[in-house]
Design a protein around this motif. Structure first.
Motif, PDB file in Angstrom:
ATOM      1  N   ILE A 189       0.843  -1.202   0.000  1.00  0.00           N
ATOM      2  CA  ILE A 189       0.000   0.000   0.000  1.00  0.00           C
ATOM      3  C   ILE A 189       0.875   1.248   0.000  1.00  0.00           C
ATOM      4  O   ILE A 189       0.592   2.246  -0.675  1.00  0.00           O
ATOM      5  N   MET A 190       1.985   1.151   0.766  1.00  0.00           N
ATOM      6  CA  MET A 190       2.886   2.303   0.864  1.00  0.00           C
ATOM      7  C   MET A 190       3.728   2.448  -0.411  1.00  0.00           C
ATOM      8  O   MET A 190       4.355   3.494  -0.628  1.00  0.00           O
ATOM      9  N   GLY A 191       3.824   1.412  -1.239  1.00  0.00           N
ATOM     10  CA  GLY A 191       4.611   1.476  -2.465  1.00  0.00           C
ATOM     11  C   GLY A 191       6.100   1.385  -2.245  1.00  0.00           C
ATOM     12  O   GLY A 191       6.872   1.804  -3.108  1.00  0.00           O
ATOM     13  N   ASP A 192       6.522   0.825  -1.138  1.00  0.00           N
ATOM     14  CA  ASP A 192       7.947   0.692  -0.817  1.00  0.00           C
ATOM     15  C   ASP A 192       8.413  -0.657  -1.346  1.00  0.00           C
ATOM     16  O   ASP A 192       8.401  -1.666  -0.634  1.00  0.00           O
ATOM     17  N   TYR A 193       8.825  -0.709  -2.636  1.00  0.00           N
ATOM     18  CA  TYR A 193       9.132  -1.987  -3.283  1.00  0.00           C
ATOM     19  C   TYR A 193      10.463  -2.574  -2.812  1.00  0.00           C
ATOM     20  O   TYR A 193      10.651  -3.799  -2.844  1.00  0.00           O
ATOM     21  N   ASP A 194      11.394  -1.750  -2.369  1.00  0.00           N
ATOM     22  CA  ASP A 194      12.661  -2.292  -1.857  1.00  0.00           C
ATOM     23  C   ASP A 194      12.418  -3.129  -0.595  1.00  0.00           C
ATOM     24  O   ASP A 194      12.971  -4.216  -0.427  1.00  0.00           O
TER      25      ASP A 194
END
Length: 582
Positions: A402-407
């Motif tokens: 949801i936060m878009g933190d792909y790392d």
């Protein structure tokens, strides 16, 4: 020494002792009771005869006393005796009266056949006339006895002199007899102690004992005791003393003698003492004892031989049965060859064989059933871990998506795959402790990414325990409980966990503990946790419940736990168990 150890542990020896005891104890009791009954019966018979003899002797003595009294009454009122008490006024007439009196006394004394004498003491002139056989010394004694009697104020008296004096007894009668009249003379009847000896000797007795007559003061009158007069007197004194101590018991034992004492109720209360030596009592029982002992020895020898043979007959098959039982106790259930034996023991051997085969089958089935049950329970407990863990992990990935933190999603997915691979490979097996710690490191790394908090795991492991085999995923519920219930509630606190694995010096015990620096647990909740584990309650503290159940299933019911906590300082969970996986 080995021989005595063999006797101590030998079944045959114990069987032999038991059978001999069954034989000899009743035999000994029978012999003792028979001898005791014989002794009591003969002693009772001797006592009864002795009672009769003493009673007969006492009757003779009292009859003699009655005769003395009758003789005294007869001659006390005799005209010649009465006339001699008054003076005629003429010396010649008085001399004639004295001669008549002396002749009368001689006639009376002849009744005693030289065992007695008579005398008359006249008060008017203190003169004494006696029968012709009385010596000068006896005349002096007659006068003295008469004077002493006169002082007593009695009408008559029977008395004995001490044995050291004359050895005589006296019957004295006042003339006139009534005390309200003035005394004029005293009739004296003297009895030698030989008369009493003759009375004793005329009493028929088969008890081979002896008799002693004493007066009420204990002075010896006569005795058939073979001892000297002095020793017989001392013996009589000792017996009378013992008699008085026993409350004047009629019959008692004293110095290996059966003693019977009886005292006359009349006259001077003469005492009869009967003594029967102990050897007389045992003489008749000796033959009975010898006869009983002879047959007892024969029965004992015959019984011993019979018991020995019978015991050996039972020993061999019973020993085989015992060895078979020992094999069963040691876990060897294979049937054995049955040796020839009595019917009952042979049936027992066949029954043991059938039982051992059946037990072997049951144990095999039980072992297989327990193993399947244990595997099923471990699978169920591990299945409780994986869904719970997956739910938390996937929920974390969802948040970062949801936060878009792909790392972080990439890092989390890598850690999750590593954890899933570890938990799914080699299912149900145990792993070295160092692999379990590596798994916990990956798990904490994933939690750090999710909560953006630092979680440090410190380990204190005794040397050599790095390869200790533990159940897979044993520590993960403890770490999860410490993080979520102890550290995360404190918002600003970085987590610190300390894992200690130590070998306890006593036995082969291992302790595993996990300490956190979280908020801690109050005493009430800690007590609830302990009670829940004790009562095996479900629905609360699932992670701790899971770890404790797996430890008990793997390491056995001897495992222990210990929980301690301090508010705002952290909690420690410690488990102790015997190492059964090396």
């Amino acid at each position: 020494m080995r021989f005595f150890q063999f006797l101590k542990t030998s079944f045959f020896f114990r069987l032999l002792i038991f059978m001999l005891a069954v034989l000899f104890i009743p035999l000994i009791i029978l012999v003792v009771n028979t001898q005791g009954a014989a002794d009591a019966s003969i002693q009772k018979q001797v006592s009864r005869i002795n009672e009769q003899v003493v009673g007969q002797l006492m009757e003779r003595i009292e009859l003699t006393m009655i005769q003395l009294q009758d003789l005294g009454n007869q001659y006390g009122s005799f005209p010649t005796v009465l006339s001699s008490l008054t003076s005629t006024g003429s010396a010649y007439e008085d001399s004639v009266q004295t001669n008549y009196l002396s002749a009368t006394l001689d006639i009376a004394a002849s009744v005693f056949h030289n065992d007695g004498d008579l005398g008359l003491f006249r008060l008017r002139n203190e003169g004494l006339t006696t029968s012709s056989n009385v010596s000068y010394e006896d005349r002096e004694r007659f006068s003295k006895v008469a004077s002493n009697f006169l002082k007593s104020g009695k009408s008559w008296r029977y008395m004995n002199e001490n044995v050291d004096n004359s050895g005589r007894s006296y019957y004295l009668r006042r003339i006139p007899f009534d005390t309200w009249q003035e005394a004029k003379g005293i009739l004296i009847i003297s009895i030698k102690n030989s008369l009493y000896r003759n009375l004793i000797q005329r009493v028929e007795t088969d008890n081979k004992g002896f008799f002693t007559l004493v007066n009420a003061q204990g002075s010896l009158i006569s005795s058939t005791n073979p001892l000297s007069i002095k020793d017989a007197h001392s013996s009589a004194q000792a017996l009378l003393e013992r008699w008085k101590q026993l409350g004047q018991s009629s019959q008692f034992l004293f110095n290996e003698r059966l003693v019977l004492i009886k005292q006359s109720k009349q006259y001077d209360q003469v005492i009869v003492i009967s003594e029967i030596p102990a050897e007389v009592l045992t003489e008749d029982t000796r033959r009975i004892r010898q006869f009983v002992q002879y047959w007892a020895v024969l029965l004992a020898i015959a019984g011993f031989i019979s018991v020995l043979g019978f015991a050996f007959y039972l020993y061999r098959p019973l020993l085989a049965v015992r060895r078979h039982i020992e094999r069963i106790k040691q876990g060897h259930f294979a049937p054995v060859k049955v040796a020839p034996a009595p019917r009952e023991i042979g049936e027992l051997s066949h029954t043991l064989n059938a039982m051992s085969v059946h037990m072997q089958t049951l144990l095999s089935d039980l072992k297989l059933s327990e193993e399947l049950k244990r595997r099923t329970e471990i699978k169920a407990l591990q299945s409780q871990i994986n869904p719970h863990f997956l739910y938390n992990s996937l929920n974390t990935i969802l948040v970062y998506t949801i936060m878009g933190d792909y790392d972080k999603i990439k890092s989390l997915m890598g850690s999750l795959l590593s954890l899933l691979r570890y938990s799914m490979e080699h299912f149900e097996q145990h792993v070295p402790l160092e692999q379990e710690i590596a798994y916990i490191d990956d798990y904490l790394h994933m939690l750090e990414l999710r909560y953006e908090r630092a979680f440090v795991l410190e380990t204190e492991i005794d040397e050599g325990l790095e390869e200790l085999l533990v159940p897979k995923l044993l520590l993960q519920p403890l770490v999860e409980n410490a993080v979520f219930h102890g550290i995360l509630p404190l918002k600003e606190l970085n987590g610190k966990l300390i894992l200690r694995v130590a070998r306890i010096t006593e036995g082969d015990q291992i302790s595993i503990s996990l300490t956190d620096n979280g908020k801690g647990i109050n005493e009430f909740e800690l007590a609830q946790l302990r009670m829940g584990l004790l009562l095996e309650a479900t629905g609360m503290h699932i992670g701790i419940r899971n770890v404790w159940d797996r430890i008990r299933l793997v390491y056995g019911p001897e495992a222990e736990y210990e929980f301690t906590s301090s508010i705002d300082r952290g909690t420690t969970f410690l488990f102790r168990f015997n190492n059964k996986l090396d």
